[in-house]
Motif scaffolding. Structure first.
Motif, PDB file in Angstrom:
ATOM      1  N   LEU A 272       0.839  -1.192   0.508  1.00 53.11           N
ATOM      2  CA  LEU A 272      -0.135   0.045  -0.191  1.00 53.11           C
ATOM      3  C   LEU A 272       1.209   1.103   0.087  1.00 53.11           C
ATOM      4  CD1 LEU A 272      -2.979   0.400   2.458  1.00 53.11           C
ATOM      5  CD2 LEU A 272      -1.122   2.696   2.615  1.00 53.11           C
ATOM      6  N   TRP A 273       0.749   2.479  -0.802  1.00 57.32           N
ATOM      7  CA  TRP A 273       1.142   3.456  -0.561  1.00 57.32           C
ATOM      8  C   TRP A 273      -0.063   4.435  -0.206  1.00 57.32           C
ATOM      9  CZ3 TRP A 273       5.838   2.795  -2.497  1.00 57.32           C
ATOM     10  CH2 TRP A 273       6.226   2.054  -2.838  1.00 57.32           C
ATOM     11  N   GLN A 274       0.519   5.292   1.325  1.00 60.30           N
ATOM     12  CA  GLN A 274      -0.048   6.003   1.913  1.00 60.30           C
ATOM     13  C   GLN A 274       0.360   7.662   1.686  1.00 60.30           C
ATOM     14  OE1 GLN A 274      -0.938   5.630   6.166  1.00 60.30           O
ATOM     15  NE2 GLN A 274       0.959   7.831   6.414  1.00 60.30           N
ATOM     16  N   LEU A 275      -0.686   8.142   1.013  1.00 60.71           N
ATOM     17  CA  LEU A 275      -0.261   9.463   0.011  1.00 60.71           C
ATOM     18  C   LEU A 275      -0.459  10.713   1.668  1.00 60.71           C
ATOM     19  CD1 LEU A 275      -2.448   8.829  -3.116  1.00 60.71           C
ATOM     20  CD2 LEU A 275      -0.170   8.247  -2.185  1.00 60.71           C
ATOM     21  N   ASP A 276       1.075  11.123   1.579  1.00 58.72           N
ATOM     22  CA  ASP A 276       1.191  12.108   3.071  1.00 58.72           C
ATOM     23  C   ASP A 276       0.901  13.662   2.364  1.00 58.72           C
ATOM     24  OD1 ASP A 276       1.059  12.757   5.437  1.00 58.72           O
ATOM     25  OD2 ASP A 276       2.863  11.499   6.388  1.00 58.72           O
ATOM     26  N   GLY A 277      -0.116  13.762   2.764  1.00 61.57           N
ATOM     27  CA  GLY A 277      -0.762  15.122   2.494  1.00 61.57           C
ATOM     28  C   GLY A 277      -0.275  16.363   2.613  1.00 61.57           C
ATOM     29  N   ARG A 278      -0.903  16.458   3.783  1.00 63.88           N
ATOM     30  CA  ARG A 278      -0.457  17.262   5.293  1.00 63.88           C
ATOM     31  C   ARG A 278      -0.086  17.091   6.406  1.00 63.88           C
ATOM     32  NH1 ARG A 278      -3.672  23.377   5.897  1.00 63.88           N
ATOM     33  NH2 ARG A 278      -2.176  23.819   7.187  1.00 63.88           N
ATOM     34  N   PRO A 279       1.243  16.983   6.351  1.00 58.56           N
ATOM     35  CA  PRO A 279       1.043  15.580   8.250  1.00 58.56           C
ATOM     36  C   PRO A 279       1.003  16.723   9.075  1.00 58.56           C
ATOM     37  CG  PRO A 279       3.512  15.184   6.366  1.00 58.56           C
ATOM     38  CD  PRO A 279       2.554  16.543   5.691  1.00 58.56           C
ATOM     39  N   MET A 280       0.144  15.500  10.087  1.00 56.55           N
ATOM     40  CA  MET A 280       0.192  15.756  12.129  1.00 56.55           C
ATOM     41  C   MET A 280      -0.890  17.065  11.389  1.00 56.55           C
ATOM     42  SD  MET A 280       3.075  14.586  12.718  1.00 56.55           S
ATOM     43  CE  MET A 280       2.960  15.040  14.349  1.00 56.55           C
ATOM     44  N   SER A 281      -1.698  17.235  10.401  1.00 58.50           N
ATOM     45  CA  SER A 281      -2.225  18.531  10.457  1.00 58.50           C
ATOM     46  C   SER A 281      -3.644  17.946  10.209  1.00 58.50           C
ATOM     47  CB  SER A 281      -2.615  19.614   9.266  1.00 58.50           C
ATOM     48  OG  SER A 281      -2.237  18.579   8.266  1.00 58.50           O
ATOM     49  N   GLY A 314      -2.462  12.344   6.328  1.00 54.04           N
ATOM     50  CA  GLY A 314      -2.135  13.927   6.251  1.00 54.04           C
ATOM     51  C   GLY A 314      -3.040  14.249   6.270  1.00 54.04           C
ATOM     52  N   GLY A 315      -3.826  15.568   6.861  1.00 56.06           N
ATOM     53  CA  GLY A 315      -5.125  15.974   6.792  1.00 56.06           C
ATOM     54  C   GLY A 315      -6.336  15.528   6.458  1.00 56.06           C
ATOM     55  N   THR A 316      -6.241  14.619   7.044  1.00 61.16           N
ATOM     56  CA  THR A 316      -7.817  14.237   6.564  1.00 61.16           C
ATOM     57  C   THR A 316      -8.690  14.310   8.203  1.00 61.16           C
ATOM     58  OG1 THR A 316      -6.823  11.850   7.913  1.00 61.16           O
ATOM     59  CG2 THR A 316      -7.048  11.637   4.851  1.00 61.16           C
ATOM     60  N   ASN A 317      -9.810  14.472   7.192  1.00 56.70           N
ATOM     61  CA  ASN A 317     -11.097  14.690   8.443  1.00 56.70           C
ATOM     62  C   ASN A 317     -12.548  14.756   7.659  1.00 56.70           C
ATOM     63  OD1 ASN A 317     -11.114  17.163   7.035  1.00 56.70           O
ATOM     64  ND2 ASN A 317      -9.896  18.306   8.511  1.00 56.70           N
ATOM     65  N   ALA A 357      -6.507   7.146   6.045  1.00 59.66           N
ATOM     66  CA  ALA A 357      -6.584   6.737   7.181  1.00 59.66           C
ATOM     67  C   ALA A 357      -6.654   7.893   7.795  1.00 59.66           C
ATOM     68  CB  ALA A 357      -4.936   6.844   7.380  1.00 59.66           C
ATOM     69  N   TYR A 358      -6.887   8.137   9.141  1.00 59.55           N
ATOM     70  CA  TYR A 358      -7.049   9.349   9.815  1.00 59.55           C
ATOM     71  C   TYR A 358      -6.571   9.188  11.530  1.00 59.55           C
ATOM     72  CZ  TYR A 358     -11.857   9.442   7.295  1.00 59.55           C
ATOM     73  OH  TYR A 358     -13.028  10.077   6.260  1.00 59.55           O
ATOM     74  N   GLY A 359      -6.199  10.141  11.718  1.00 57.04           N
ATOM     75  CA  GLY A 359      -4.919  10.265  12.504  1.00 57.04           C
ATOM     76  C   GLY A 359      -5.229  11.477  13.750  1.00 57.04           C
ATOM     77  N   GLY A 360      -4.750  12.600  13.735  1.00 56.53           N
ATOM     78  CA  GLY A 360      -5.067  13.936  14.645  1.00 56.53           C
ATOM     79  C   GLY A 360      -6.943  13.787  14.941  1.00 56.53           C
ATOM     80  N   TYR A 361      -7.284  13.922  13.616  1.00 60.96           N
ATOM     81  CA  TYR A 361      -9.263  14.035  13.515  1.00 60.96           C
ATOM     82  C   TYR A 361      -9.460  13.128  14.444  1.00 60.96           C
ATOM     83  CZ  TYR A 361     -13.372  15.412  12.390  1.00 60.96           C
ATOM     84  OH  TYR A 361     -15.114  16.284  12.345  1.00 60.96           O
ATOM     85  N   ALA A 362      -8.991  11.823  14.379  1.00 60.98           N
ATOM     86  CA  ALA A 362      -9.538  10.563  14.889  1.00 60.98           C
ATOM     87  C   ALA A 362      -9.286  10.571  16.230  1.00 60.98           C
ATOM     88  CB  ALA A 362      -9.567   9.733  14.097  1.00 60.98           C
ATOM     89  N   ARG A 363      -8.784  11.691  16.869  1.00 59.31           N
ATOM     90  CA  ARG A 363      -7.651  11.215  18.336  1.00 59.31           C
ATOM     91  C   ARG A 363      -8.331  12.141  19.044  1.00 59.31           C
ATOM     92  NH1 ARG A 363      -3.147  10.498  15.944  1.00 59.31           N
ATOM     93  NH2 ARG A 363      -2.391  12.362  16.859  1.00 59.31           N
ATOM     94  N   LYS A 364      -8.536  13.583  17.791  1.00 54.83           N
ATOM     95  CA  LYS A 364      -9.589  14.897  18.702  1.00 54.83           C
ATOM     96  C   LYS A 364     -11.035  14.505  19.460  1.00 54.83           C
ATOM     97  CE  LYS A 364     -10.119  19.384  17.855  1.00 54.83           C
ATOM     98  NZ  LYS A 364     -10.136  20.651  16.761  1.00 54.83           N
ATOM     99  N   ILE A 365     -11.996  13.777  18.752  1.00 51.14           N
ATOM    100  CA  ILE A 365     -12.651  13.685  18.119  1.00 51.14           C
ATOM    101  C   ILE A 365     -13.334  12.918  19.312  1.00 51.14           C
ATOM    102  CG2 ILE A 365     -13.432  14.541  16.018  1.00 51.14           C
ATOM    103  CD1 ILE A 365     -14.157  11.452  15.342  1.00 51.14           C
ATOM    104  N   VAL A 366     -12.129  11.496  19.284  1.00 47.98           N
ATOM    105  CA  VAL A 366     -12.666  11.247  20.797  1.00 47.98           C
ATOM    106  C   VAL A 366     -11.917  11.396  21.930  1.00 47.98           C
ATOM    107  CG1 VAL A 366     -12.411   8.518  21.544  1.00 47.98           C
ATOM    108  CG2 VAL A 366     -13.286   8.935  19.382  1.00 47.98           C
ATOM    109  N   GLY A 367     -10.766  12.122  21.781  1.00 47.53           N
ATOM    110  CA  GLY A 367      -9.640  12.186  23.054  1.00 47.53           C
ATOM    111  C   GLY A 367     -10.011  13.658  24.139  1.00 47.53           C
ATOM    112  N   ARG A 368     -11.985  13.667  23.485  1.00 49.73           N
ATOM    113  CA  ARG A 368     -11.870  15.193  23.846  1.00 49.73           C
ATOM    114  C   ARG A 368     -12.886  14.396  25.151  1.00 49.73           C
ATOM    115  NH1 ARG A 368     -14.569  18.608  19.426  1.00 49.73           N
ATOM    116  NH2 ARG A 368     -15.986  17.220  18.964  1.00 49.73           N
TER     117      ARG A 368
END
Length: 414
Positions: A272-281, A314-317, A357-368
């Motif tokens: 698989l190729w992960q297209l990292d558009g805007r990392p950490m955002s 990378g920037g997915t939300n 793939a969802y990173g920061g956004y997925a963690r944020k909505i459940v993290g709060r």
């Protein structure tokens, strides 16, 4: 005798309270089970590789540097119930164990397909593999502490006494870098590190790791080749190898093809190729997803890219699926004869875009919700607090469901 009777009475009351709490938790978990079943998660949760082919693969990124095992366990539990196909975490034995514990806890609540567990590593310096660091004793007492305010992971805690105490909670920091530019005294440093191939190979040989993701800078492949070679025959244990590549313009497909040629001789699984558009955002806002969408449009139309599924990161939300639909890339297949985009779904070829793939956004909505739970109950298992679990699951179902196409009146869909 009176003392003995008093102790027995006390023990009886204690056991009755425990039993009552257990019954209440069990009853309240019915709401969680109903949420999962009414959304249709078990019926839609097909094997992860089939999700990639259909274009509805969803991966949770816990964070390559995020090592808070309590949060990771709870996040893994919530998103397993929501039906993710893969959970990506730091290449650390305790973190891997926390992910698997969360998965098992979820499967004990609702019998559901197990997601793959992926570990993230790097072959060179990378934004995902760093930690913030500073000495709080060097901070002026009158500092307004903007670093503490901007940290999305609550990884900076400063207590004011005769001097500032505390600093960075290392296991919570995932290297987003938001604190670096806001420090008025330029006291914060970014400490980067590399995951070595030998330790990674040992993790991969465990029976609870299914996949690996290698972050590469996309500019040269020497370090990638060295890392891949160092993995040896451990790669035969994997179900999937993912390569996270940034958009480096016209050279992107050239580098991808070179890396594929390096992997090919001993690649015995999906890639698989992960297209990292805007990392950490992923938690910044509506504009964060534009770069990865542009990257996806470019690569989907490129004929000379190597084999392998394409996945966005990378920037997915919450706006990413809408963007894919606007570009005609959501669960769209390629006609193998003429290579043009077509809306027809065919079993003879894979989706142009395998998933998201969802990173920061997925963690944020459940993290709060996790933060709110911890303020009331400390470092609790989320299944022991079913009201919080239900709330967190609704958020996760809405996000995962936008890709999986869940239907439930209580879940908001874009």
């Amino acid at each position: 005798m009176a003392l003995s009777l008093s102790c027995c009475t006390s023990l009886y009351i204690h056991n009755q309270v425990r039993l009552s709490n257990h019954v209440n938790i069990k009853n309240n978990l019915k709401i969680v089970k109903n949420l999962v079943h009414s959304a249709g998660v078990p019926s839609i949760a097909i094997p992860p590789q089939e999700s990639l082919q259909k274009g509805n693969w969803v991966k949770l990124i816990c964070g390559a540097s995020f090592e808070d095992v309590v949060d990771i366990r709870n996040l893994s539990l919530v998103y397993t119930l929501a039906g993710v196909d893969c959970i990506d975490c730091a290449a650390d034995a305790s973190v891997v164990s926390a992910v698997n514990e969360g998965i098992e806890a979820a499967m004990n609540i609702v019998p559901i397909r197990r997601p793959w567990v992926m570990i993230s590593v790097n072959d060179d310096e990378d934004l995902h593999f760093r930690k913030a660091a500073f000495d709080p004793l060097d901070c002026p007492l009158d500092c307004s502490r903007p670093c503490e305010a901007v940290c999305p992971a609550n990884a900076i805690v400063l207590n004011k006494g005769d001097s500032l105490e505390g600093g960075v909670i290392n296991e919570r920091c995932y290297g987003c870098g938001r604190c670096l530019p806001v420090c008025p005294y330029d006291k914060i440093n970014a400490v980067t590190y590399l995951r070595d191939a030998v330790t990674t190979a040992q993790l991969v040989r465990r029976n609870d790791v299914d996949a690996i993701e290698i972050h590469t800078n996309g500019r040269q492949t020497d370090s990638f080749e060295e890392f891949w070679s160092g993995m040896g025959d451990s790669v035969s244990n994997l179900r999937l190898v993912a390569i996270s590549v940034p958009d480096v313009g016209k050279a992107t497909t050239t580098v991808m093809n070179t890396m594929f040629s390096i992997m090919r001789p001993n690649l015995s699984c999906y890639n698989l190729w992960q297209l990292d558009g805007r990392p950490m955002s992923g938690d910044i806002g509506r504009g964060a997803t534009r770069e990865v969408l542009a990257f996806a449009v470019h690569l989907a139309a490129t004929e000379d890219r190597p084999p392998g599924f394409l996945q966005l990161a990378g920037g997915t939300n919450a706006q990413t699926v809408k963007g894919l639909k606007e570009h005609g890339l959501f669960q769209t297949r390629r006609n193998p004869d003429d290579g043009i985009l077509t809306g027809e779904i065919s079993n003879s070829c894979n989706s142009l875009i395998g998933g998201i793939a969802y990173g920061g956004y997925a963690r944020k909505i459940v993290g709060r919700i996790l933060r709110s739970m911890q303020s009331q109950h400390g470092l609790a298992y989320i299944e022991d607090c079913p009201a919080y679990l239900s709330e967190a699951l609704r958020e996760a179902l809405a996000l995962v469901g936008s890709v999986k196409c869940y239907v439930h009146p209580g879940i908001h869909q874009e």
